[in-house]
Design an enzyme around this catalytic site. Sequence first.
Site, PDB file in Angstrom:
ATOM      1  N   GLY A 176      37.133  50.412  27.386  1.00 49.13           N
ATOM      2  CA  GLY A 176      36.066  51.234  26.819  1.00 49.13           C
ATOM      3  C   GLY A 176      34.777  50.474  26.559  1.00 49.13           C
ATOM      4  N   GLY A 202      36.624  61.290  33.559  1.00 48.08           N
ATOM      5  CA  GLY A 202      36.068  61.483  32.210  1.00 48.08           C
ATOM      6  C   GLY A 202      35.380  60.228  31.720  1.00 48.08           C
ATOM      7  N   ASP A 235      31.588  61.669  40.972  1.00 46.15           N
ATOM      8  CA  ASP A 235      31.472  61.563  39.506  1.00 46.15           C
ATOM      9  C   ASP A 235      30.215  60.799  39.109  1.00 46.15           C
ATOM     10  OD1 ASP A 235      33.204  59.545  40.813  1.00 46.15           O
ATOM     11  OD2 ASP A 235      33.115  58.541  38.876  1.00 46.15           O
ATOM     12  N   ARG A 280      34.309  55.054  28.815  1.00 43.27           N
ATOM     13  CA  ARG A 280      33.672  54.015  27.991  1.00 43.27           C
ATOM     14  C   ARG A 280      32.274  54.441  27.569  1.00 43.27           C
ATOM     15  NH1 ARG A 280      31.090  49.536  31.719  1.00 43.27           N
ATOM     16  NH2 ARG A 280      30.917  50.722  33.631  1.00 43.27           N
ATOM     17  N   LYS A 306      26.906  53.774  25.975  1.00 48.60           N
ATOM     18  CA  LYS A 306      27.788  53.308  27.049  1.00 48.60           C
ATOM     19  C   LYS A 306      28.359  51.958  26.633  1.00 48.60           C
ATOM     20  CE  LYS A 306      27.745  52.659  32.084  1.00 48.60           C
ATOM     21  NZ  LYS A 306      26.939  52.850  33.291  1.00 48.60           N
ATOM     22  N   ASP A 324      24.494  56.328  36.582  1.00 47.38           N
ATOM     23  CA  ASP A 324      25.621  55.388  36.704  1.00 47.38           C
ATOM     24  C   ASP A 324      25.285  54.195  37.593  1.00 47.38           C
ATOM     25  OD1 ASP A 324      27.009  56.909  34.957  1.00 47.38           O
ATOM     26  OD2 ASP A 324      28.764  57.230  36.219  1.00 47.38           O
TER      27      ASP A 324
HETATM   28  P1  AMP Z   1      32.293  54.029  37.159  1.00 39.50           P
HETATM   29  O1  AMP Z   1      32.796  53.256  38.318  1.00 39.50           O
HETATM   30  O2  AMP Z   1      31.585  53.178  36.118  1.00 39.50           O
HETATM   31  O3  AMP Z   1      31.503  55.219  37.529  1.00 39.50           O
HETATM   32  O4  AMP Z   1      33.603  54.533  36.387  1.00 39.50           O
HETATM   33  C1  AMP Z   1      34.606  55.298  36.976  1.00 39.50           C
HETATM   34  C2  AMP Z   1      35.570  55.746  35.894  1.00 39.50           C
HETATM   35  O5  AMP Z   1      36.190  54.634  35.248  1.00 39.50           O
HETATM   36  C3  AMP Z   1      34.928  56.569  34.779  1.00 39.50           C
HETATM   37  O6  AMP Z   1      35.842  57.545  34.386  1.00 39.50           O
HETATM   38  C4  AMP Z   1      34.703  55.539  33.702  1.00 39.50           C
HETATM   39  O7  AMP Z   1      34.618  56.129  32.431  1.00 39.50           O
HETATM   40  C5  AMP Z   1      35.950  54.673  33.838  1.00 39.50           C
HETATM   41  N1  AMP Z   1      35.735  53.314  33.338  1.00 39.50           N
HETATM   42  C6  AMP Z   1      34.962  52.366  33.907  1.00 39.50           C
HETATM   43  N2  AMP Z   1      34.992  51.230  33.175  1.00 39.50           N
HETATM   44  C7  AMP Z   1      35.784  51.458  32.111  1.00 39.50           C
HETATM   45  C8  AMP Z   1      36.210  50.674  30.986  1.00 39.50           C
HETATM   46  N3  AMP Z   1      35.805  49.412  30.812  1.00 39.50           N
HETATM   47  N4  AMP Z   1      37.034  51.258  30.087  1.00 39.50           N
HETATM   48  C9  AMP Z   1      37.440  52.518  30.258  1.00 39.50           C
HETATM   49  N5  AMP Z   1      37.085  53.305  31.280  1.00 39.50           N
HETATM   50  C10 AMP Z   1      36.256  52.798  32.213  1.00 39.50           C
HETATM   51 MG    MG Z   2      30.592  56.677  36.703  1.00 45.27          MG
END
Ligand code: AMP
Ligand code: MG
Length: 497
Positions: free
Chosen positions: A129, A93, A255, A96, A116, A265
Amino acid sequence: MTETAAAEPFVLDNSYARLPGEFHARAMPTAVAAARLLRVNRPLAEQLGLDVQALESPAGVDILAGNRVPKGAEPLAMAYAGHQFGNFSPVLGDGRAVLLGEMTDRNGVRRDIQLKGAGPTPFSSRGDGRAALGPVIREYVVSEGMAALGIPTTRALAMVATGESVRRRRAEPGGVLTRVAASHVRVGTFEYFYRQGHNEAVRALADYVIERHYPHVADADNPYHALLEEVAAHTADLIAQWLLVGFIHGVMNTDNVSIAGETIDYGPCAFMDSYNPATVYSSIDHGGRYAYNRQPGIGQWNLARFAECLLPLLDEDQEKAVEQAQAVLERYVERFETTYHDGLAAKIGLEERREGDADLAYDLLKRMTEQGADFTLTFRHLSDLGRAADDRDDNVRALFDDPSGFDGWAVRWRERLADETRDDAERRAAMRAVNPAYIPRNHRIQQAIDAAEAGDYQPLDDLLTVVANPYDDHPELAEYARPPKPEEVVERTFCGT
Ligand code: AMP
Ligand code: MG
């Protein structure tokens, strides 16, 4: 004092909020300490029909920072799952990112407006977040560069510094990126419901995606089968286009795969300098799963995960459903090869297609790998060469450790050019239109980030100028076309989450 009604920067709708409750969680952006607008993407704002002045006004900046939500916004975090480096995570989900809502652009296309780095959501688990400014700048530069290269991508509308610091490998300044996307529906969004056995939600999501992205498939005999075909074709074309500009996404987890076929992303992504198909930049990709040359195969693997989710909708007879899905996955390979080979032929200036053209292009790539030639500049300089060898050849030769590695290929290439009907001037113009002079080079992105963090935005502005018009020459910024010097090379990119 009289109050003048300032133009409302955004007026939004939110069709995703109208989907059933399990699709999302309400999530308000969290206000930041001291918002400072770093950049608004004016051409994009205009495409969206936004009032740039209103966007840059204090009321606009408040929205871009998450301090205030615009009219019509129903902020939410989308629910999704995903296969990360091959392993399934049932709940990811938006941890952030907050989807403020959608708006219709000047072409009548509905587009998501998402913040974001807007603070925690119900999906944040242990994350803060937030986003660090460095990765925000990276995503802004690379996504705008991709758009200018003509490659489907999410866009960057604005970036704001938060005046707060975020804790990463070290304390870093925080930022918020305003992202614009055809939608943020991912392969992982389908997996979220499918893996819960919630087939009605899969159907509702598929119907939503068809209506929003692929309305013509609604009339097909089997719309879900046609949807799978569309997503496969878009993914094949997208990844072929990445390869043709030397792009490495870095985290092709399910994802991070858009159902609308956009690049999405941007994390530890990078463009290659010298050509080597095994290149990996991402600091988290230890096994090289997402290396440059593995991207087409991973694209198929990700599509297989999507196809699985659709199986219950494809046919009551699951054996038949699997056969249908497999046929689509095979066509993905053909589609990828066609787009990639057509693109390679165009890059070496061939208009007509002959047997052996792909081999000719592969021979060049092989020599480039052996001789450490810069990917972007080899093709750009090749565009200037004539049918007969002359001293312009030296611009390409100089990119090869051993220039004779190029000479042997050039003989073959010129023999093949003799079969072309286009004249040299036409061919060269066509080649320059597909072989960029400028890509968002890794070392330049790093320099722009370092300078911005120290309060100097000139390198960022200069980099954005060249990557926004990558096929033009910019004599005053010619340095930006240059590969890194040995001491400038960036070997690893970090996702900075
Ligand atoms: P990503 O690697 O950026 O595609 O993120 C993978 C998952 O980790 C997704 O569900 C993001 O929303 C969550 N996520 C990444 N960075 C953060 C953060 N700083 N705070 C909260 N959730 C995060
Ligand atoms: Mg992502």
